[in-house]
Scaffold this active site. Structure first.
Site, short mmCIF file in Angstrom:
data_model
loop_
_atom_site.label_atom_id
_atom_site.label_comp_id
_atom_site.label_asym_id
_atom_site.label_seq_id
_atom_site.Cartn_x
_atom_site.Cartn_y
_atom_site.Cartn_z
N LYS A 60 0.80 -1.22 0.00
CA LYS A 60 0.00 0.00 0.00
C LYS A 60 0.84 1.28 0.00
O LYS A 60 0.35 2.34 -0.39
CB LYS A 60 -0.93 0.00 1.21
CG LYS A 60 -2.10 -0.96 1.12
CD LYS A 60 -3.19 -0.44 0.20
CE LYS A 60 -4.46 -1.27 0.29
NZ LYS A 60 -5.53 -0.71 -0.55
N SER B 179 0.88 -9.70 -0.37
CA SER B 179 0.54 -8.28 -0.33
C SER B 179 0.76 -7.62 1.03
O SER B 179 0.84 -6.39 1.10
CB SER B 179 -0.92 -8.07 -0.76
OG SER B 179 -1.80 -8.82 0.06
#
Length: 503
Positions: A50, A304
């Site tokens: 992110k 992720s």
């Protein structure tokens, strides 16, 4: 298309982000007979991809916008990306998080200098409040996924993967709001159009899958909380359009499959993934097992994120064996006579028993809850059940029964003679006052006959509750009104065979 590729190639991410390594998962590759690679975004400064999109978006702000500060809504990884970007660029940052947000993520944002506001019980509450503050205070709102600058930042992962392993047959990508898969898919399809892009969502939060199937964005009524990083009710407008163009397929995986994938990642890399971070590996395993002749020789997945509360690992470890099909949970009725237990053991043979729960119920029949270790997966489980059935024993497979896995295995103790009892499995927000709110809404109208809770280290507590509710309170709608007023996610378990057998 060309403008997005240009934006990805020129994205400003490496001031704070790393070009992360692509690791070969050698054990899993050997097991599945395919070369499997893992993009290690857990190695970013905030332990999540992110940071790429957040920094690229904030870096492009004008001087006037920077002076006003930025604001975002997030329960975790995006918040940390915005906080770190703000610290690096010396921009005031405000993060709105739900009250139930894990302390690990709240403290991480505060340590990076962000002003954290805890508001509401859900991400939607926090999101609405962040938008309100953005308008009233003039702060720039940084969307977690539905922003082309954010999408371009995430798309740099696709460029790195193509540089590192250009001959991939498929890339499996976790899907929440769609920012990651949209950016990566757009770039990869531009460079290698024959490379399959396969998104992976949790079964209980499959908003992109249902939207693509319906040809329009569909908002889910509720989403599961286990893979909280991808628990999105409605995917973005921009991300949906890009996924329609560039994504080949979306598959879903269960909680148990996610837990098993987390173990695979640990065994191959010694990395601890968060549940959402393991989606790609869970998807790879499921896809290759269901499509053994797909012809894939080289596939990659994206790890992720690794922002997981440590106490959550207890729940993950408990569910991993079921996810790998290395354990079966069964309920068996045997005669309540001396020697029947020994007979049961003789039938199942020399297999390891992982769990055995029993309490005397009546003089004719005993109901036992048994966990069995498996070495040959579902085929072995089927063989065991068939053998027990051949010996006139009544068997029910509970391996995929959520209530049995979350609650029953920890509380088998015999049935109670309770009239008008109804059973529900609730999700309580893990915050002070959640139980009080339940009891206040209940207001003594119905007696609680059963209550079971275990902390699983997540944002929501799983609570099994029995209440004595007469039929007339069902038909007149008063009980449904109570559930609506409470507003907690729940499952009606009154027809669950585990309830009828053990409780």
């Amino acid at each position: 298309m060309n403008s997005l590729i240009r934006d990805i190639l020129s994205a400003r991410v490496y001031d704070v982000a790393k070009n992360t390594q692509l690791d070969n998962l050698y054990l899993l590759s050997r097991q599945l007979k395919c070369n499997i690679w893992l993009k290690r975004e857990d190695l970013q400064p905030i332990f999540s991809f992110k940071i790429r999109g957040a920094f690229n978006r904030i870096f492009q702000l004008s001087e006037e916008e920077r002076a006003c500060g930025v604001i975002c809504a997030s329960a975790g990884n995006h918040a940390q990306g915005v906080a770190l970007s703000g610290r690096y660029l010396k921009i005031d940052t405000t993060i709105v998080m739900p009250v139930s947000a894990p302390d690990l993520k709240v403290n991480a944002c505060r340590e990076m200098g962000a002003n954290v506001i805890l508001h509401g019980n859900t991400f939607d509450d926090a999101y609405d409040h962040a938008l309100y503050l953005s308008k009233t205070e003039g702060k720039c709102f940084v969307h977690p996924f539905d922003d082309l600058a954010v999408i371009a930042g995430q798309g740099t992962i696709g460029k790195e993967i193509m540089d590192q392993k250009p001959d991939l047959d498929a890339i499996f990508i976790p899907v929440g709001g769609g920012g990651l898969i949209a950016g990566v898919a757009a770039f990869v399809k531009f460079i290698a159009p024959n490379c399959k892009i396969i998104g992976v969502e949790p079964e209980e939060s499959a908003s992109m899958k249902v939207s693509l199937e319906e040809g329009k964005r569909i908002k889910l009524n509720q989403v599961g909380s286990f893979a909280d990083g991808t628990a999105v009710k409605l995917v973005g407008e921009k991300t949906f359009e890009l996924c329609q163009q560039y994504v080949d397929e979306i598959i879903t995986v269960s909680t148990d499959e996610l837990c098993a994938a987390m173990k695979d990642i640990f065994n191959n890399t010694r990395a601890l993934s968060e549940p959402s971070g393991a989606l790609s590996v869970a998807g790879i395993k499921k896809y290759l097992q269901e499509n053994p002749h797909c012809g894939f020789k080289n596939v990659a997945g994206i790890l992720s994120g690794a922002n997981i509360n440590f106490d959550r690992l207890r729940h993950v470890a408990e569910r991993t064996e079921l996810g790998e099909r290395n354990e079966a949970l069964i309920a068996v009725k045997i005669p309540e006579t001396p020697g029947s237990f020994q007979n049961f053991i003789n039938i199942i043979g020399k297999r390891s028993i992982t769990e055995f729960n029993y309490r005397y119920s009546n003089p004719q029949e005993a109901v036992i809850f048994v966990g069995l270790q498996l070495t040959q997966g579902d085929d072995e489980k089927t063989h065991i059940i068939d053998r027990l059935t051949e010996h006139n024993l009544n068997v029910i497979d509970l391996s995929d029964n959520e209530m049995a896995k979350l609650h029953i295995r920890h509380m088998v103790g015999g049935k109670a003679n309770v009239s008008d009892e109804r059973l529900f499995r609730f999700e309580f927000p893990e915050r002070p006052g959640a139980l009080l709110q339940f009891l206040s809404t209940l207001a003594g109208r119905w007696n609680i006959s059963l209550f079971h809770y275990r902390n699983h280290g997540s944002d929501y507590g799983r609570v099994l509750i029995g209440m004595q509710v007469p039929d007339e309170n069902i038909t007149d709608g008063s009980f449904q009104s109570f559930l609506d007023e409470l507003g907690y996610n729940f499952e009606d378990e009154n027809d669950n065979p585990a309830f009828k057998l053990f409780l």
